[in-house]
Design a protein around this motif. Sequence first.
Motif, PDB file in Angstrom:
ATOM      1  N   GLU A   2      43.324   0.619  20.517  1.00 56.52           N
ATOM      2  CA  GLU A   2      42.081   0.182  19.589  1.00 56.52           C
ATOM      3  C   GLU A   2      42.859  -0.687  18.417  1.00 56.52           C
ATOM      4  N   ILE A   3      42.105  -1.989  19.277  1.00 59.60           N
ATOM      5  CA  ILE A   3      42.058  -2.839  17.578  1.00 59.60           C
ATOM      6  C   ILE A   3      40.368  -3.651  17.686  1.00 59.60           C
ATOM      7  N   LYS A   4      40.116  -3.157  15.782  1.00 58.65           N
ATOM      8  CA  LYS A   4      38.936  -3.059  15.391  1.00 58.65           C
ATOM      9  C   LYS A   4      38.725  -4.407  15.171  1.00 58.65           C
ATOM     10  N   ILE A   5      37.720  -5.542  15.560  1.00 54.97           N
ATOM     11  CA  ILE A   5      38.189  -6.392  14.243  1.00 54.97           C
ATOM     12  C   ILE A   5      36.946  -6.647  13.538  1.00 54.97           C
ATOM     13  N   LEU A   6      36.730  -6.197  12.633  1.00 52.62           N
ATOM     14  CA  LEU A   6      35.368  -5.577  11.668  1.00 52.62           C
ATOM     15  C   LEU A   6      34.505  -7.019  10.997  1.00 52.62           C
ATOM     16  N   ASN A  19      42.830 -14.700  17.406  1.00 53.35           N
ATOM     17  CA  ASN A  19      43.788 -14.782  17.539  1.00 53.35           C
ATOM     18  C   ASN A  19      44.255 -13.412  18.149  1.00 53.35           C
ATOM     19  N   ALA A  20      43.116 -12.190  17.880  1.00 51.22           N
ATOM     20  CA  ALA A  20      43.778 -11.129  18.138  1.00 51.22           C
ATOM     21  C   ALA A  20      44.134 -10.605  19.412  1.00 51.22           C
ATOM     22  N   ARG A  21      43.030 -11.552  20.330  1.00 51.53           N
ATOM     23  CA  ARG A  21      43.028 -11.574  21.651  1.00 51.53           C
ATOM     24  C   ARG A  21      44.217 -12.325  22.478  1.00 51.53           C
ATOM     25  N   GLU A  22      44.752 -13.690  21.368  1.00 55.23           N
ATOM     26  CA  GLU A  22      45.903 -14.139  21.886  1.00 55.23           C
ATOM     27  C   GLU A  22      47.423 -12.924  21.587  1.00 55.23           C
ATOM     28  N   ALA A  23      47.518 -12.701  20.451  1.00 54.52           N
ATOM     29  CA  ALA A  23      48.150 -11.766  20.014  1.00 54.52           C
ATOM     30  C   ALA A  23      48.621 -10.455  21.053  1.00 54.52           C
ATOM     31  N   ALA A  24      46.884 -10.335  22.003  1.00 51.65           N
ATOM     32  CA  ALA A  24      46.965  -8.634  22.598  1.00 51.65           C
ATOM     33  C   ALA A  24      47.453  -9.539  24.589  1.00 51.65           C
ATOM     34  N   LYS A  25      47.793 -10.535  24.719  1.00 52.76           N
ATOM     35  CA  LYS A  25      48.321 -10.684  25.779  1.00 52.76           C
ATOM     36  C   LYS A  25      49.568 -10.374  25.435  1.00 52.76           C
ATOM     37  N   GLU A  26      50.340 -10.451  25.097  1.00 56.03           N
ATOM     38  CA  GLU A  26      52.091 -10.538  24.813  1.00 56.03           C
ATOM     39  C   GLU A  26      52.134  -8.702  25.652  1.00 56.03           C
ATOM     40  N   PHE A  27      50.820  -7.720  25.266  1.00 50.72           N
ATOM     41  CA  PHE A  27      51.684  -6.246  25.735  1.00 50.72           C
ATOM     42  C   PHE A  27      50.639  -5.557  26.588  1.00 50.72           C
ATOM     43  N   ASN A  28      50.286  -6.815  27.610  1.00 54.00           N
ATOM     44  CA  ASN A  28      49.677  -6.224  29.072  1.00 54.00           C
ATOM     45  C   ASN A  28      48.507  -5.366  28.860  1.00 54.00           C
ATOM     46  N   GLY A  29      47.421  -5.664  28.562  1.00 53.04           N
ATOM     47  CA  GLY A  29      46.651  -5.252  29.305  1.00 53.04           C
ATOM     48  C   GLY A  29      46.891  -3.766  27.521  1.00 53.04           C
ATOM     49  N   ASP A  30      47.603  -3.807  27.152  1.00 54.79           N
ATOM     50  CA  ASP A  30      48.292  -2.153  26.413  1.00 54.79           C
ATOM     51  C   ASP A  30      46.884  -1.971  25.120  1.00 54.79           C
ATOM     52  N   VAL A  31      46.607  -3.078  24.760  1.00 51.13           N
ATOM     53  CA  VAL A  31      45.795  -3.312  23.979  1.00 51.13           C
ATOM     54  C   VAL A  31      44.329  -3.440  24.130  1.00 51.13           C
ATOM     55  N   LYS A  32      43.180  -2.162  23.938  1.00 47.04           N
ATOM     56  CA  LYS A  32      41.572  -2.596  23.306  1.00 47.04           C
ATOM     57  C   LYS A  32      41.257  -3.386  22.319  1.00 47.04           C
ATOM     58  N   ILE A  33      40.478  -5.321  22.834  1.00 48.70           N
ATOM     59  CA  ILE A  33      39.842  -5.164  21.223  1.00 48.70           C
ATOM     60  C   ILE A  33      38.362  -5.399  21.311  1.00 48.70           C
ATOM     61  N   THR A  34      37.912  -4.706  20.042  1.00 46.94           N
ATOM     62  CA  THR A  34      36.503  -4.434  19.983  1.00 46.94           C
ATOM     63  C   THR A  34      35.979  -5.007  18.612  1.00 46.94           C
ATOM     64  N   LYS A  35      34.736  -5.645  19.483  1.00 47.38           N
ATOM     65  CA  LYS A  35      33.843  -6.186  17.923  1.00 47.38           C
ATOM     66  C   LYS A  35      33.460  -5.407  17.090  1.00 47.38           C
ATOM     67  N   VAL A  36      33.263  -5.575  14.851  1.00 44.45           N
ATOM     68  CA  VAL A  36      32.514  -4.716  15.092  1.00 44.45           C
ATOM     69  C   VAL A  36      31.389  -5.235  13.371  1.00 44.45           C
ATOM     70  N   GLU A  37      30.585  -5.337  14.169  1.00 44.01           N
ATOM     71  CA  GLU A  37      29.641  -6.712  13.130  1.00 44.01           C
ATOM     72  C   GLU A  37      28.498  -5.635  12.657  1.00 44.01           C
ATOM     73  N   ASP A  38      27.926  -4.271  13.088  1.00 44.41           N
ATOM     74  CA  ASP A  38      27.708  -4.085  11.558  1.00 44.41           C
ATOM     75  C   ASP A  38      27.815  -3.390  10.684  1.00 44.41           C
ATOM     76  N   ILE A  39      26.827  -4.232   9.818  1.00 44.87           N
ATOM     77  CA  ILE A  39      27.595  -3.503   8.198  1.00 44.87           C
ATOM     78  C   ILE A  39      27.381  -2.396   7.748  1.00 44.87           C
ATOM     79  N   LYS A  40      26.858  -1.007   8.168  1.00 44.03           N
ATOM     80  CA  LYS A  40      27.585  -0.071   8.069  1.00 44.03           C
ATOM     81  C   LYS A  40      28.751   0.616   9.122  1.00 44.03           C
ATOM     82  N   VAL A  54      40.882  -3.129  11.946  1.00 47.29           N
ATOM     83  CA  VAL A  54      41.520  -2.147  11.815  1.00 47.29           C
ATOM     84  C   VAL A  54      42.550  -1.976  13.223  1.00 47.29           C
ATOM     85  N   ILE A  55      43.749  -1.360  13.071  1.00 38.98           N
ATOM     86  CA  ILE A  55      43.991  -0.679  14.113  1.00 38.98           C
ATOM     87  C   ILE A  55      44.639   0.471  14.195  1.00 38.98           C
ATOM     88  N   ASN A  56      44.021   1.585  15.683  1.00 45.41           N
ATOM     89  CA  ASN A  56      44.125   2.751  15.678  1.00 45.41           C
ATOM     90  C   ASN A  56      43.388   3.070  14.017  1.00 45.41           C
TER      91      ASN A  56
END
Length: 79
Positions: A2-6, A19-40, A54-56
């Motif tokens: 799991e990759i989190k973009i803060l 950029n993270a989504r583009e990089a993740a394409k190479e890993f054939n769906g083994d990477v989940k990307i989540t966006k974290v926007e809440d400041i807390k 943040v990765i794992n």
Amino acid sequence: MEIKILGTGCSNCKKLEANAREAAKEFNGDVKITKVEDIKDIMKYGVMRTPAIVINEKVKMVGKVSGVDEIKKYINDEK
């Protein structure tokens, strides 16, 4: 894996997410990307400057926009 973009939604945060989504394409769906926007939630990682990646549940980069190749390296380091 799991990759989190803060970030609250600024242009740098959006570019990092793209950029993270583009990089993740190479890993054939083994990477989940989540966006974290809440400041807390962002602060739970000790991040005071965005964007960040943040990765794992490990903070890999803070305060800049990593390129696709750099993000691929972060992913490979966590495999």
